[in-house]
Design an enzyme around this catalytic site. Structure first.
Site, PDB file in Angstrom:
ATOM      1  N   HIS A 188       2.330  37.661   8.984  1.00  0.00           N
ATOM      2  CA  HIS A 188       3.224  37.269  10.080  1.00  0.00           C
ATOM      3  C   HIS A 188       2.642  36.005  10.693  1.00  0.00           C
ATOM      4  CE1 HIS A 188      -0.009  38.565  12.661  1.00  0.00           C
ATOM      5  NE2 HIS A 188      -0.060  39.682  11.951  1.00  0.00           N
ATOM      6  N   SER A 228       0.110  43.638  11.998  1.00  0.00           N
ATOM      7  CA  SER A 228      -0.566  43.468  10.705  1.00  0.00           C
ATOM      8  C   SER A 228      -0.500  44.731   9.857  1.00  0.00           C
ATOM      9  CB  SER A 228      -2.031  43.079  10.919  1.00  0.00           C
ATOM     10  OG  SER A 228      -2.113  41.783  11.432  1.00  0.00           O
ATOM     11  N   GLU A 261      -8.648  37.989   2.383  1.00  0.00           N
ATOM     12  CA  GLU A 261      -7.938  37.771   3.649  1.00  0.00           C
ATOM     13  C   GLU A 261      -8.703  36.840   4.590  1.00  0.00           C
ATOM     14  OE1 GLU A 261      -5.699  40.115   7.265  1.00  0.00           O
ATOM     15  OE2 GLU A 261      -7.781  40.580   6.868  1.00  0.00           O
ATOM     16  N   HIS A 274     -10.111  47.013   9.042  1.00  0.00           N
ATOM     17  CA  HIS A 274      -9.019  46.350   9.757  1.00  0.00           C
ATOM     18  C   HIS A 274      -7.705  46.564   9.004  1.00  0.00           C
ATOM     19  CE1 HIS A 274      -7.261  43.120  12.314  1.00  0.00           C
ATOM     20  NE2 HIS A 274      -8.176  43.568  13.144  1.00  0.00           N
ATOM     21  N   HIS A 318       2.363  38.190  18.241  1.00  0.00           N
ATOM     22  CA  HIS A 318       2.931  37.700  16.982  1.00  0.00           C
ATOM     23  C   HIS A 318       4.346  37.184  17.213  1.00  0.00           C
ATOM     24  CE1 HIS A 318       0.199  40.841  14.776  1.00  0.00           C
ATOM     25  NE2 HIS A 318      -0.485  39.925  15.438  1.00  0.00           N
ATOM     26  N   ASP A 356      -5.491  34.879  12.729  1.00  0.00           N
ATOM     27  CA  ASP A 356      -4.749  35.703  13.697  1.00  0.00           C
ATOM     28  C   ASP A 356      -5.505  35.851  15.018  1.00  0.00           C
ATOM     29  OD1 ASP A 356      -2.730  37.930  14.378  1.00  0.00           O
ATOM     30  OD2 ASP A 356      -4.637  39.010  14.447  1.00  0.00           O
TER      31      ASP A 356
HETATM   32 ZN    ZN Z   1      -2.546  39.912  15.292  1.00  0.00          ZN
END
Ligand code: ZN
Length: 444
Positions: free
Chosen positions: A316, A97, A268, A148, A408, A273
């Site tokens: 991603h 990320s 976001e 983050h 990922h 994720d």
């Molecule tokens: Zn991740």
């Protein structure tokens, strides 16, 4: 025959004339269009990132929507469509990320773990920094902690994403005209904001920020605004509600909408994720619903104006999600829709002494053999997250949901766009192209 031929000739002449007039009108209309939309930069930009959201996530969300409402239409269908590659600046093809957010914030590829610095660790100028140079206001609304990797890459510069205290410091220390560069800060992360060495909340309040740690008081915030709601991230949408990101998006838009030179807002859906890393399909779909509600809020705002661009993408894909497994031609969305607790919460409850079989029968629609329960239970000595993965494995087998990894993947992600300038975001592009185009707009 002669008459017909003559008539035919006459018709073809008049058709030619009509065609010429049509061509003239089309060309003129084309020019009008290009001067109004292609060349016009949006005053406001809303960049919405679904962390870990691959194309299969959108398909899964569509099937869930159809199962629940009978409609195959989702909010994503209101947008133009493109795709983007996400690889980092090495030969792995799989980004994290931090590198992806740096690409989306600066237009430069870097190494995994880097926060808005290049491979040589030089600071890269971010979309937010450029926006402030052009007198635009900026905002963040995220469901992770505010330090983050994704939000961090828009306001800070660190060699490693794990330097969260140092990242959070930039919220105060990154300034233009003696004011911090982010005007509206909404998310989790009190743990990184209020520390023994620095109280960043008090420091921002001293800089004039209104502050709340209560979601019910969001509407009372005034600009500049700081809302920090949990120690780290928000509770999972499946374990809480699917309105949290849209509420923060709504507040941010209300606070930023009267900015004289416009604004750049980053929204976001951080935990799509996190659920992907846990291979938890019900968790993931609740985050997708929360994310879609936030998109709808942004769309309602932009569709009533002619000066706002929305770009939605992912940094991603996470999990290598597949809507089938075990060679079967069947994905049980109707059963997935009935799951009402994340496996992480189940694992935590079992570690506190709750019975796994009872939790599974209360919160999932499947039946399990004693042997299956005993096998999952045998991992309860592990930490919560690795233990939860064994519960997830059991549930995924029942619903025929596949995940190829707990990390990922290198798959391309989708790019959705709407509003002024959205025609620049169709077709294939690289994630750095998205930032380059947005930066170009901000500079115009
Ligand atoms: Zn991740």
């Amino acid at each position: 025959m002669n008459f017909l031929r003559q008539k035919g000739k006459k018709m073809s002449k008049s058709r030619r004339l009509i065609c010429l007039i049509g061509l003239f009108l089309l060309t003129s209309c084309g020019n009008i269009n290009s001067s109004h939309s292609v060349n016009k930069a949006p005053k406001n930009i809303i960049l919405i990132i679904g962390d870990g959201m691959g194309p299969t996530h959108i398909s899964a969300y569509r099937y869930l929507t159809e199962h629940k409402s009978g409609s195959t239409q989702t909010v994503f269908d209101k947008f133009k469509l493109g795709t983007a590659s996400t690889f980092p600046a090495d030969n792995t093809l799989v980004t994290d990320s931090a590198a992806a957010a740096t690409a989306l914030a600066t237009g430069i590829k870097t190494y995994n773990g880097a926060i808005a610095v290049d491979k040589q660790q030089n600071h890269l100028t971010t979309l937010f920094e450029i926006a402030k140079q052009h007198n635009k206001q900026t905002g963040l609304a995220v469901t992770s902690d505010i330090a983050h990797a994704t939000p961090a890459s828009f306001y800070s510069h660190q060699q490693r994403r794990k330097q969260k205290n140092e990242i959070a410091n930039w919220l105060v220390d990154n300034q233009t005209s003696k004011q911090p560069i982010v005007d509206v800060i909404l998310g989790g992360g009190k743990f990184f904001m209020k520390r023994s060495d620095r109280d960043l909340i008090a420091e921002l309040q001293a800089k004039g920020y209104s502050y709340t740690d209560n979601m019910a008081q969001l509407a009372q915030l005034t600009k500049p605004a700081l809302g920090i709601f949990h120690s780290i991230g928000f509770p999972s949408a499946l374990d809480s509600d699917t309105q949290r990101l849209s509420q923060m998006t709504d507040t941010a838009l209300n606070l930023l909408k009267n900015s004289e030179q416009g604004f750049v807002l980053l929204v976001e859906g951080s935990q799509i994720d996190w659920c992907g890393h846990q291979n938890d399909i019900a968790c993931l779909l609740a985050e997708m619903a929360d994310f879609a509600n936030a998109i709808d809020t942004a769309y309602q705002f932009a569709s009533q104006r002619d000066d706002t661009l929305i770009v939605i993408t992912a940094d991603h894909e996470t999990g290598g999600l597949a809507l089938a497994s075990q060679g079967k031609y069947l994905w049980k969305v109707d059963e997935v829709a009935k799951i009402s607790m994340t496996t992480k919460t189940m694992a935590a409850k079992v570690k506190q002494g709750n019975d796994l079989a009872t939790l599974l029968s209360q919160h999932t629609p499947f039946t399990y053999s004693e042997q299956e329960i005993a096998q999952a239970q045998s991992y309860s000595h592990l930490a919560t997250e690795p233990f939860a993965l064994h519960i997830t494995k059991l549930i995924n087998k029942k619903s025929n949901t596949g995940f190829s990894t707990t990390g990922h993947s290198a798959t391309d992600v989708q790019v959705f766009s709407y509003g002024t300038g959205s025609e620049h975001f169709t077709g294939f592009m690289d994630n750095t192209d998205i930032a380059k185009k947005l930066i170009q707009f901000v500079k115009q």
